[in-house]
Write an enzyme that holds these catalytic residues in place. Structure first.
Site, PDB file in Angstrom:
ATOM      1  N   TYR A  11      -8.277   0.366  -7.646  1.00  0.00           N
ATOM      2  CA  TYR A  11      -7.831   0.895  -6.350  1.00  0.00           C
ATOM      3  C   TYR A  11      -8.174  -0.058  -5.199  1.00  0.00           C
ATOM      4  CZ  TYR A  11      -7.963   4.101  -2.290  1.00  0.00           C
ATOM      5  OH  TYR A  11      -7.816   4.695  -1.063  1.00  0.00           O
ATOM      6  N   GLY A  36      -8.122   0.236 -14.493  1.00  0.00           N
ATOM      7  CA  GLY A  36      -7.167  -0.385 -13.588  1.00  0.00           C
ATOM      8  C   GLY A  36      -5.731  -0.269 -14.075  1.00  0.00           C
ATOM      9  N   ILE A  52     -15.871  -8.442 -17.972  1.00  0.00           N
ATOM     10  CA  ILE A  52     -16.875  -9.319 -17.348  1.00  0.00           C
ATOM     11  C   ILE A  52     -18.162  -9.409 -18.169  1.00  0.00           C
ATOM     12  CG2 ILE A  52     -16.020  -9.014 -14.999  1.00  0.00           C
ATOM     13  CD1 ILE A  52     -18.576  -7.207 -14.601  1.00  0.00           C
ATOM     14  N   ALA A  74     -15.543  -4.868 -10.346  1.00  0.00           N
ATOM     15  CA  ALA A  74     -15.470  -4.346 -11.713  1.00  0.00           C
ATOM     16  C   ALA A  74     -16.708  -3.521 -12.064  1.00  0.00           C
ATOM     17  CB  ALA A  74     -15.304  -5.501 -12.698  1.00  0.00           C
ATOM     18  N   SER A  77     -17.738   4.057 -11.658  1.00  0.00           N
ATOM     19  CA  SER A  77     -18.177   4.577 -10.355  1.00  0.00           C
ATOM     20  C   SER A  77     -18.126   6.097 -10.219  1.00  0.00           C
ATOM     21  CB  SER A  77     -17.321   3.945  -9.247  1.00  0.00           C
ATOM     22  OG  SER A  77     -15.952   4.272  -9.435  1.00  0.00           O
ATOM     23  N   TYR A 141     -25.469   5.908 -11.240  1.00  0.00           N
ATOM     24  CA  TYR A 141     -24.470   5.018 -10.638  1.00  0.00           C
ATOM     25  C   TYR A 141     -25.096   4.231  -9.491  1.00  0.00           C
ATOM     26  CZ  TYR A 141     -20.770   3.607  -7.442  1.00  0.00           C
ATOM     27  OH  TYR A 141     -19.983   2.888  -6.579  1.00  0.00           O
ATOM     28  N   HIS A 189     -11.897  11.862  -6.692  1.00  0.00           N
ATOM     29  CA  HIS A 189     -12.029  11.739  -5.243  1.00  0.00           C
ATOM     30  C   HIS A 189     -11.260  12.851  -4.537  1.00  0.00           C
ATOM     31  CE1 HIS A 189     -12.797   7.167  -5.923  1.00  0.00           C
ATOM     32  NE2 HIS A 189     -13.840   7.912  -6.220  1.00  0.00           N
ATOM     33  N   TYR A 208     -17.053  21.452  -4.350  1.00  0.00           N
ATOM     34  CA  TYR A 208     -18.350  21.615  -5.014  1.00  0.00           C
ATOM     35  C   TYR A 208     -19.465  21.812  -3.989  1.00  0.00           C
ATOM     36  CZ  TYR A 208     -15.858  20.032  -9.133  1.00  0.00           C
ATOM     37  OH  TYR A 208     -14.963  19.917 -10.164  1.00  0.00           O
TER      38      TYR A 208
END
Length: 331
Positions: A11, A36, A52, A74, A77, A141, A189, A208
Site C-alpha cells: 500500500y 503486495g 528480504i 517490507a 504489520s 509488532y 484498517h 473495537y
C-alpha cells in the site's frame, strides 16, 4: 539516483514508487508479493520478486543494479496477528532487517529510509507524542520495529550506514487519480473497512472498544494521507543525501480523530448509512496515538497537503468505488 523500494508492491510502498518516479528518480522494486500486489507496481519501475530474508536474492539484485539508497517497507504489520504469532514478526521484520543491512554493507549502500511505527511508543504518557518520548511497545509488532531501529543505530555506529526511521500513525487515502489504493487481505484498517461497508462489499463494521478514556470512548488516532507519507520518504532520502546524521521523525497530521468521528466523516463523504456495532477492545491497542510532527516540519520541510479527514476519505472512496474488488488478484 537509483532507489530500491523494498515492499514496493504494498500500500504505502506503491504510492512511494509513484512519487519517486514523479520526482525523476530511477526506481527498483523488491517484493515477495505475500501481501503486495504486482498490479500496484508502476510499470516504469523494475520489479524483482523475492524475500528480504534471502541474502542470495538481495545479492543478485544489488549486483545487477547500482543502488544509491533504500526505502524499506517490507514487513508484517497487523497488531492482533503479532500478539498471536510474535515469532513470525521477529523473523520477518527484525530478521529481515539484519539480512538487509548485511547486504547493504557488503555492496556499499549507505543510505536507508525505514518504515517504523507509532506502535514503538506503546501507551503514551503524553500527547502529542514527541520523538524523544519513551518507546515501550505494547505488542510484538511495535517491539519488532523498535528492535529494527536499534539494530540500525548500531549498524550506523559500526559501518556508517545512515538511516532515517519514520514513525507514522494511521495511514489512509489513495492516489488522487484513483490508479492505486489500499487493498489488504484480510483488511484490518478502519477506513477501508468502513468504505467496503459503504460500497456493499462487506456486510458490517465492528468498532473495537467504546470504553477507552477518550472523548467518545473509542480509539483516537492521528491520520496521515498515503501520498503525504510517500513525500516524507522522499524528503528523508534528500536529508540523508545531504550528508546529515541518522535520525527518527514522527509523520502525522497532529490531529486526533476517534473511530466514531471517522465513521461519521465516511457517512458524510459517501452518503451511505454504514451500520456499525460495538465490540470488545483488541489486545495491544493503545487508546490514543497522536503525533507531534514539528521535527519533520522543521528539519525535513515536510507539510501534509491532506490535513482534512474528509479529503483523505474522499480519495479512499474514489478508489473503493471504482475498484470494489481492489486489484482483483486475490481469490
Amino acid at each position: 539516483m537509483t532507489i530500491a523500494v523494498l515492499g514496493g508492491a504494498g500500500y504505502i510502498g506503491s504510492h512511494t514508487v509513484k512519487q519517486l518516479l514523479a520526482a525523476g528518480e530511477d526506481v527498483v522494486v523488491l517484493d515477495n508479493l505475500i501481501t503486495g500486489h504486482r498490479k500496484a507496481v508502476d510499470p516504469r519501475a523494475r520489479f524483482y520478486q523475492g524475500d528480504i530474508r534471502d541474502y542470495h536474492f538481495l545479492s543478485q539484485v544489488f549486483s545487477q543494479e547500482k543502488i544509491d539508497g533504500i526505502v524499506h517497507f517490507a514487513a508484517f504489520s497487523i497488531v492482533p496477528e503479532s500478539m498471536k504469532d510474535p515469532l513470525k514478526y521477529f523473523d520477518n521484520n527484525t530478521g529481515g532487517m539484519i539480512t538487509l543491512l548485511e547486504a547493504m554493507n557488503q555492496f556499499g549502500i549507505k543510505k536507508i529510509v525505514f518504515s517504523s511505527t507509532a506502535a514503538t511508543y506503546g501507551e503514551p504518557k503524553q500527547v502529542p507524542i514527541k520523538e524523544t518520548d519513551p518507546q515501550v511497545p505494547t505488542n510484538p509488532y511495535g517491539e519488532s520495529k523498535l528492535a529494527m531501529e536499534k539494530i540500525m543505530h548500531w549498524a550506523d555506529v559500526a559501518y556508517g550506514l545512515k538511516f532515517v526511521a519514520l514513525r507514522y500513525f494511521n495511514v489512509a487515502g489513495a492516489m488522487p487519480d484513483g490508479s492505486i489504493g489500499e487493498d489488504h487481505h484480510p483488511e484490518t484498517h478502519i477506513v477501508p473497512i468502513i468504505l467496503q461497508v459503504a460500497a456493499g462489499t462487506r456486510t458490517g463494521l465492528q468498532i473495537y472498544g467504546d470504553d477507552y478514556p477518550t472523548k467518545d470512548g473509542t480509539n483516537v488516532r492521528d491520520y496521515v494521507h498515503v501520498v503525504d507519507l510517500a513525500d516524507a520518504h522522499i524528503l528523508a532520502l534528500k536529508y540523508l543525501d545531504a550528508g546529515n546524521k541518522s535520525s527518527a521523525f514522527n509523520i502525522g497530521s497532529a490531529h486526533g480523530f476517534s473511530n466514531l468521528e471517522i465513521l461519521n466523516a465516511a457517512r458524510k463523504v459517501t452518503g451511505q448509512e454504514i451500520p456499525a456495532t460495538m465490540g470488545p477492545r483488541r489486545a495491544g491497542d493503545p487508546s490514543t496515538l497522536i503525533a507531534s510532527s514539528e521535527k519533520a516540519r522543521d528539519i525535513l520541510g515536510w507539510k501534509p497537503n491532506y490535513d482534512d479527514i474528509d479529503k483523505i476519505i474522499e480519495t479512499a472512496w474514489n478508489w473503493h468505488e471504482n475498484h470494489p474488488e481492489g486489484f482483483g488478484d486475490r481469490n
